[in-house]
Design an enzyme around this catalytic site. Structure first.
Site, mmCIF file in Angstrom:
data_model
loop_
_atom_site.group_PDB
_atom_site.id
_atom_site.type_symbol
_atom_site.label_atom_id
_atom_site.label_comp_id
_atom_site.label_asym_id
_atom_site.label_seq_id
_atom_site.Cartn_x
_atom_site.Cartn_y
_atom_site.Cartn_z
ATOM 1 N N GLU A 34 -6.675 -0.655 15.267
ATOM 2 C CA GLU A 34 -5.509 -0.056 14.581
ATOM 3 C C GLU A 34 -4.178 -0.697 15.035
ATOM 4 O O GLU A 34 -4.133 -0.711 16.363
ATOM 5 C CB GLU A 34 -5.549 1.599 14.516
ATOM 6 C CG GLU A 34 -4.862 2.221 13.575
ATOM 7 C CD GLU A 34 -6.087 1.959 12.415
ATOM 8 O OE1 GLU A 34 -5.710 1.408 11.405
ATOM 9 O OE2 GLU A 34 -6.819 2.799 12.309
ATOM 10 N N THR A 36 -3.662 -3.613 15.110
ATOM 11 C CA THR A 36 -4.082 -4.790 15.652
ATOM 12 C C THR A 36 -3.906 -5.892 14.562
ATOM 13 O O THR A 36 -3.632 -7.206 15.054
ATOM 14 C CB THR A 36 -5.483 -4.721 15.785
ATOM 15 O OG1 THR A 36 -6.191 -4.584 14.782
ATOM 16 C CG2 THR A 36 -5.976 -3.981 17.037
ATOM 17 N N LEU A 125 -4.904 5.841 3.539
ATOM 18 C CA LEU A 125 -6.121 5.025 3.044
ATOM 19 C C LEU A 125 -5.537 3.943 1.940
ATOM 20 O O LEU A 125 -6.237 3.595 1.231
ATOM 21 C CB LEU A 125 -6.726 6.200 2.080
ATOM 22 C CG LEU A 125 -7.216 7.439 3.063
ATOM 23 C CD1 LEU A 125 -7.955 8.489 2.146
ATOM 24 C CD2 LEU A 125 -8.284 7.017 4.281
ATOM 25 N N ASP A 172 -5.066 -3.891 5.054
ATOM 26 C CA ASP A 172 -5.051 -3.008 3.920
ATOM 27 C C ASP A 172 -5.448 -4.083 2.782
ATOM 28 O O ASP A 172 -6.535 -3.673 1.920
ATOM 29 C CB ASP A 172 -3.835 -2.110 3.703
ATOM 30 C CG ASP A 172 -3.397 -1.344 4.842
ATOM 31 O OD1 ASP A 172 -4.349 -1.230 5.785
ATOM 32 O OD2 ASP A 172 -2.547 -0.880 4.780
HETATM 33 C C1 GLA Z 1 -0.709 0.204 7.689
HETATM 34 C C2 GLA Z 1 -0.387 -1.150 7.433
HETATM 35 C C3 GLA Z 1 -1.762 -2.239 7.984
HETATM 36 C C4 GLA Z 1 -2.038 -1.722 9.473
HETATM 37 C C5 GLA Z 1 -2.350 -0.490 9.466
HETATM 38 C C6 GLA Z 1 -2.492 0.093 11.005
HETATM 39 O O1 GLA Z 1 -1.927 0.701 6.982
HETATM 40 O O2 GLA Z 1 -0.313 -1.244 6.115
HETATM 41 O O3 GLA Z 1 -1.288 -3.440 7.825
HETATM 42 O O4 GLA Z 1 -1.208 -2.235 10.488
HETATM 43 O O5 GLA Z 1 -1.296 0.614 9.101
HETATM 44 O O6 GLA Z 1 -3.842 -0.382 11.550
#
Ligand code: GLA
Length: 382
Positions: A34, A36, A125, A172
């Site tokens: 996370e 990362t 999500l 994501d």
């Molecule tokens: C959000 C961001 C992602 C990622 C997560 C944490 O979802 O859009 O790019 O950084 O937080 O892991």
């Protein structure tokens, strides 16, 4: 009504005829790794059953009309001259995607477009990523162009960084665009190497919503990112992906405390994501679970992105799951959802424990679902 039928009916209602192009893109739940991604590190998401769908009928030379069916709101602009709207909310995801496609040399046609989805917003999500990815699929199809999943994901990521101004990483959008049904996806967010990991048959993934919606997350999110960049600069590395425990140790008392703790989380979660991918592939839920519990603690203590409700939910799930699996807050943080990985025969007991002992801030039992890793985005029949 099912999502596809609802979208079709809403499209016909708004524009008077059925759409020519339909696309879908799933939300994702991140199992581990996370914050990362923007540190050039590793993350391991699965795509979930909830998704965003887009229906489109292109009309050359026309404005692009956009109906957000779930919100009862619409937008209209010329695709060739699109700009951001101050405080534009969902409209800036659409406008930003059109803008990035245009910058990439795609002639985005105008026409009639409708959006519907069933990913609750603000729950970690990835409703916005799935919207962008579904839009890219529909608009590329209208332009008669096919792109690889990774290119689609990276354009969608740029769209989110652009008009909406969230300096997100690529987790994501890659999760939404490039996952495979029945598999988790280990992403190397720097090299973009992807490794699919078959989800063992008797492993269940549970998502529980804390009912705390992410507040001001974008501001906090960008702050975390700056803190990580400060730490990387101090440690003399291009990104925290390149830092290790020895560097961290040497920086004690020299790097400011906050950035030091942020770096410790990222260095640890990168390692945990790699270890968890190996453990899951070997059907070793004991190790996977331990890594997930450690990841939650690290998010709470070093990265400062959990809230009392997600701490409580993670504790409840971990106690009910036992040693064969584990749970952690997932996503950007500051609330949202907790994800648990467990043997299938534990699902009922874990569900019972959560429903008996957790209430959202509104006093209701939490939303809870069991996920089967879904397929990445694509075009669909209407
Ligand atoms: C959000 C961001 C992602 C990622 C997560 C944490 O979802 O859009 O790019 O950084 O937080 O892991």
């Amino acid at each position: 009504m099912m999502l596809a039928a609802r979208l079709r009916a809403g499209f016909v209602d708004a524009y008077g005829a059925a759409p020519h192009i339909n696309s879908r893109a799933p939300g994702r739940v991140n199992l581990i790794g996370e914050h990362t991604d923007y540190n050039d590190g590793f993350a391991m998401p699965i795509a979930i059953g909830a998704e965003t769908r887009v229906a489109f009928t292109p009309v050359a030379g026309a404005d692009l009309q956009v109906a957000a069916l779930d919100l009862g709101e619409c937008d209209r602009f010329s695709p060739a001259r699109v700009g951001a709207l101050p405080g534009g909310g969902w409209r800036n995801y659409v406008r930003g995607t059109v803008d990035e496609l245009t910058r990439a040399g795609i002639a985005v046609p105008g026409g009639m477009l409708a959006i519907a989805g069933n990913i609750a917003r603000g729950t970690g999500l990835s409703s916005s990523a799935s919207l962008e990815v579904a839009l890219v699929h529909a608009l590329l199809a209208a332009a008669g162009v096919e792109w690889p999943a990774l290119d689609i994901a990276l354009l969608a990521q740029r769209a989110e960084c652009g008009f909406p101004g969230v300096r997100c990483g690529n987790l994501d959008q890659i999760a939404s665009a490039a996952t495979r049904a029945g598999h988790a996806l280990l992403i190397d967010c720097r090299s973009l190497a992807l490794r699919t990991i078959r989800m063992p048959d008797d492993v269940a993934v549970m998502i529980v919503q804390s009912g705390v919606e992410r507040g001001l997350v974008d501001g906090e999110y960008n702050t975390r990112r700056s803190e990580c960049e400060r730490a990387a600069a101090f440690l003399g590395v291009a990104a925290l992906r390149d830092a290790d425990d020895a560097m961290l140790h040497a920086a004690i008392g020299r790097l400011d405390d906050r950035a030091w703790h942020r770096a410790r989380h990222v260095i640890g979660d990168n390692r945990r994501a790699l270890d968890a991918a190996r453990a899951l592939a070997a059907d070793d839920l004991i190790a996977t679970g331990r890594l997930m519990r450690d990841s939650h603690l690290s998010q709470a203590q070093d990265f400062g992105i959990t809230v009392p409700q997600t701490d409580r939910l993670a504790d409840l799930l971990n106690a009910a799951i036992g040693v064969d699996g584990g749970a952690r807050q997932t996503g950007g943080g500051f609330g949202g959802a907790v994800v648990g990985v467990m043997r299938r025969d534990r699902v009922d007991a874990v569900r019972d424990a959560v429903l008996a002992h957790y209430r959202t801030p509104a006093g209701t039992p939490p939303d809870l679902c069991i996920e089967v890793p879904a397929d990445g985005a694509g075009l669909v029949a209407g």
